[in-house]
Write an enzyme that holds these catalytic residues in place. Structure first.
Site, PDB file in Angstrom:
ATOM      1  N   ARG A 127       0.857  -1.201   0.000  1.00 32.45           N
ATOM      2  CA  ARG A 127       0.000   0.000   0.000  1.00 32.45           C
ATOM      3  C   ARG A 127       0.890   1.247   0.000  1.00 32.45           C
ATOM      4  O   ARG A 127       0.853   2.064   0.921  1.00 32.45           O
ATOM      5  CB  ARG A 127      -0.936  -0.005   1.209  1.00 32.45           C
ATOM      6  CG  ARG A 127      -1.659  -1.312   1.473  1.00 32.45           C
ATOM      7  CD  ARG A 127      -2.551  -1.785   0.346  1.00 32.45           C
ATOM      8  NE  ARG A 127      -3.849  -1.141   0.250  1.00 32.45           N
ATOM      9  CZ  ARG A 127      -4.908  -1.486   0.952  1.00 32.45           C
ATOM     10  NH1 ARG A 127      -4.842  -2.455   1.820  1.00 32.45           N
ATOM     11  NH2 ARG A 127      -6.053  -0.866   0.781  1.00 32.45           N
ATOM     12  N   SER A 138      -7.802  -1.454  -2.624  1.00 37.95           N
ATOM     13  CA  SER A 138      -8.416  -0.136  -2.426  1.00 37.95           C
ATOM     14  C   SER A 138      -9.526   0.126  -3.433  1.00 37.95           C
ATOM     15  O   SER A 138     -10.607   0.581  -3.070  1.00 37.95           O
ATOM     16  CB  SER A 138      -7.368   0.981  -2.557  1.00 37.95           C
ATOM     17  OG  SER A 138      -6.539   0.990  -1.433  1.00 37.95           O
TER      18      SER A 138
HETATM   19  P1  NAD Z   1      -8.550  -2.925   6.149  1.00 36.19           P
HETATM   20  O1  NAD Z   1      -9.558  -3.331   5.131  1.00 36.19           O
HETATM   21  O2  NAD Z   1      -7.417  -3.852   6.445  1.00 36.19           O
HETATM   22  O3  NAD Z   1      -9.306  -2.596   7.532  1.00 36.19           O
HETATM   23  C1  NAD Z   1     -10.348  -1.619   7.555  1.00 36.19           C
HETATM   24  C2  NAD Z   1     -10.184  -0.714   8.744  1.00 36.19           C
HETATM   25  O4  NAD Z   1     -10.508  -1.432   9.935  1.00 36.19           O
HETATM   26  C3  NAD Z   1      -8.784  -0.164   8.959  1.00 36.19           C
HETATM   27  O5  NAD Z   1      -8.828   1.246   8.962  1.00 36.19           O
HETATM   28  C4  NAD Z   1      -8.375  -0.721  10.317  1.00 36.19           C
HETATM   29  O6  NAD Z   1      -7.579   0.186  11.057  1.00 36.19           O
HETATM   30  C5  NAD Z   1      -9.711  -0.931  10.971  1.00 36.19           C
HETATM   31  N1  NAD Z   1      -9.686  -1.847  12.114  1.00 36.19           N
HETATM   32  C6  NAD Z   1      -8.992  -3.004  12.274  1.00 36.19           C
HETATM   33  N2  NAD Z   1      -9.253  -3.556  13.487  1.00 36.19           N
HETATM   34  C7  NAD Z   1     -10.140  -2.736  14.088  1.00 36.19           C
HETATM   35  C8  NAD Z   1     -10.801  -2.764  15.364  1.00 36.19           C
HETATM   36  N3  NAD Z   1     -10.583  -3.737  16.227  1.00 36.19           N
HETATM   37  N4  NAD Z   1     -11.633  -1.744  15.645  1.00 36.19           N
HETATM   38  C9  NAD Z   1     -11.856  -0.747  14.760  1.00 36.19           C
HETATM   39  N5  NAD Z   1     -11.275  -0.661  13.567  1.00 36.19           N
HETATM   40  C10 NAD Z   1     -10.421  -1.640  13.233  1.00 36.19           C
HETATM   41  O7  NAD Z   1      -7.948  -1.494   5.812  1.00 36.19           O
HETATM   42  P2  NAD Z   1      -7.647  -0.851   4.410  1.00 36.19           P
HETATM   43  O8  NAD Z   1      -8.753   0.008   4.020  1.00 36.19           O
HETATM   44  O9  NAD Z   1      -7.209  -1.925   3.490  1.00 36.19           O
HETATM   45  O10 NAD Z   1      -6.401   0.085   4.774  1.00 36.19           O
HETATM   46  C11 NAD Z   1      -5.270  -0.496   5.420  1.00 36.19           C
HETATM   47  C12 NAD Z   1      -4.105   0.463   5.465  1.00 36.19           C
HETATM   48  O11 NAD Z   1      -3.583   0.710   4.187  1.00 36.19           O
HETATM   49  C13 NAD Z   1      -4.455   1.825   6.021  1.00 36.19           C
HETATM   50  O12 NAD Z   1      -3.358   2.320   6.755  1.00 36.19           O
HETATM   51  C14 NAD Z   1      -4.623   2.665   4.819  1.00 36.19           C
HETATM   52  O13 NAD Z   1      -4.461   4.047   5.057  1.00 36.19           O
HETATM   53  C15 NAD Z   1      -3.495   2.117   3.999  1.00 36.19           C
HETATM   54  N6  NAD Z   1      -3.641   2.411   2.594  1.00 36.19           N
HETATM   55  C16 NAD Z   1      -2.627   3.094   1.990  1.00 36.19           C
HETATM   56  C17 NAD Z   1      -2.718   3.385   0.649  1.00 36.19           C
HETATM   57  C18 NAD Z   1      -1.614   4.113  -0.047  1.00 36.19           C
HETATM   58  O14 NAD Z   1      -0.865   4.812   0.557  1.00 36.19           O
HETATM   59  N7  NAD Z   1      -1.470   3.911  -1.312  1.00 36.19           N
HETATM   60  C19 NAD Z   1      -3.833   2.990  -0.078  1.00 36.19           C
HETATM   61  C20 NAD Z   1      -4.838   2.293   0.586  1.00 36.19           C
HETATM   62  C21 NAD Z   1      -4.727   1.999   1.922  1.00 36.19           C
END
Ligand code: NAD
Length: 380
Positions: A127, A138
């Site tokens: 990511r 994403s």
């Molecule tokens: P994900 O699908 O893995 O999880 C969804 C959300 O659930 C996350 O925000 C996580 O913090 C939250 N979560 C996990 N356990 C939890 C709990 N017990 N209680 C409440 N919330 C909880 O997440 P995602 O959308 O795939 O994103 C994962 C990471 O990747 C994030 O840091 C996101 O900012 C990052 N990301 C970065 C980029 C980039 O820079 N290109 C792009 C997409 C995502």
């Protein structure tokens, strides 16, 4: 160099790995593109559209899989009606780009390694900023977050927006989003556009500003432990922290008309955020949409793939929501896979360069080996 697009055989899968527009671009680069007959049918792209874009339509599945250098798919390879795995159709040494669920179903990775396939898993794309155009998790999570709100709005026996009418004033719906990652942020934005009052919670404090910038209130729980793992993902939290967050969120769940849960921890079962007691406290007619249904569910009452009513509360556990919007899901996925493919093709020839951090992270099997330690661990 030949690239082939397989027709998905998973019953719930309506997406296709390339759309005609992306085929046009690949053909212009001098690549040969084969598309299986009917591959785009369930996402409303016809064989004639692919042909017009420069692809060759192939009706013989075994030929398509067996004579390609790079096979593109959406869902992980499946067992076919004849009992053979799709993987067996690939020629040794071919490249496969697809969602592979290697941590959830590492057996597929083992089968791919046995067949000496170079398999790149769309879930394993890092990511990072450089990998953004390839980030299928994403692009697809965003569709799921949007659709989850529409499903909730349709199931809720109330309006979402505040309305002032001659017959009286309607209060806006209260929506609580649990997990403010990509899906959660899109859910917040969608619920706000529909006029709801939105609150959101996440264990990663860094998302507070993003939540607020979308016009929602961030429900903050101060924990004494690190909640962020490598890559910015959430970590599994201790029992004490779980207890603490449950105490805080219980009140918000109770007062909400809609709860949308999106919380995940990569490679693990989804964290249990909504207990039966919490559901019992909700008003009859309230709605929960659990986007983690496939990973075991964030809500104790969720049944994957089903809508149930529990104590007057409707609990919806959708499976593969992006597939319910196959046109845009396929368009975005096609961009993700073609961007990844550009890293593998140099001067029209295949070059899998493991010094590239994206290729290194995404490639789960190569030359008969499972390359990823977490996938090897998951097999134990
Ligand atoms: P994900 O699908 O893995 O999880 C969804 C959300 O659930 C996350 O925000 C996580 O913090 C939250 N979560 C996990 N356990 C939890 C709990 N017990 N209680 C409440 N919330 C909880 O997440 P995602 O959308 O795939 O994103 C994962 C990471 O990747 C994030 O840091 C996101 O900012 C990052 N990301 C970065 C980029 C980039 O820079 N290109 C792009 C997409 C995502």
């Amino acid at each position: 160099m030949r690239i082939a697009v397989a027709k998905e055989i998973e019953v719930c899968e309506r997406r296709v790995a390339l759309i005609p527009d992306t085929v046009t671009r690949l053909v212009k680069q001098g690549l040969e593109v084969w598309v299986e007959t009917g591959a785009g049918e369930r996402s409303f792209f016809g064989d004639s559209d692919y042909e017009a874009a420069g692809a060759t339509i192939i009706s013989d599945t075994a030929k398509l899989w067996g004579e390609t250098d790079i096979l593109l798919k959406v869902s992980p390879p499946q067992e076919r009606e004849d009992g053979r795995s799709e993987i067996d159709l690939l020629k040794e040494g071919a490249v496969l780009l697809s969602f592979l669920n290697p941590l959830g179903n590492p057996v597929v990775a083992q089968q791919l390694a046995n067949r000496k396939i170079t398999a790149l898993s769309m879930e394993m794309i890092p990511r990072t900023t450089r990998a953004q155009s390839m980030d299928a998790l994403s692009s697809q999570a965003s569709l799921a977050g949007y659709k989850a709100v529409l499903i909730a709005a349709a199931a809720l026996p109330k309006y979402f927006p505040m309305l002032t009418t001659a017959a009286g004033t309607i209060a806006p719906a209260k929506v609580f989003i649990m997990g403010a990652g990509v899906a959660g942020l899109q859910a917040i934005a969608t619920a706000r556009r529909l006029g709801a009052v939105v609150e959101a919670f996440d264990i990663r404090p860094a998302v507070k500003e993003e939540v607020q910038s979308l016009g929602a209130k961030f429900v903050e729980v101060k924990l004494d432990e690190e909640t962020v793992a490598a890559g910015g993902y959430a970590k599994e939290i201790s029992e004490a922290s779980k207890q603490r967050t449950q105490e805080v969120v219980a009140e918000h769940i109770k007062n909400s008309d809609v709860v949308i849960t999106t919380a995940q921890v990569p490679g693990r079962q989804a964290p249990r955020l909504v207990t039966e007691e919490m559901v019992a406290q909700m008003k009859p007619g309230s709605v929960i949409v659990d986007l983690a249904a496939e990973q075991g569910g964030n809500c104790a009452c969720t049944e994957p793939g089903k809508d149930i009513v529990w104590n007057g509360v409707t609990i919806i556990g959708p499976i593969n929501l992006p597939s319910s919007m196959p046109i845009h899901a396929s368009q975005l996925y096609a961009k993700n896979v073609t961007s990844l493919m550009q890293l593998l093709i140099k001067d029209k020839a295949l070059q899998v360069d493991f010094s590239d951090d994206i290729v290194d992270a995404a490639c789960v099997t190569h030359a008969g080996e499972i390359r990823n330690q977490r996938v090897r661990d998951a097999l134990q």
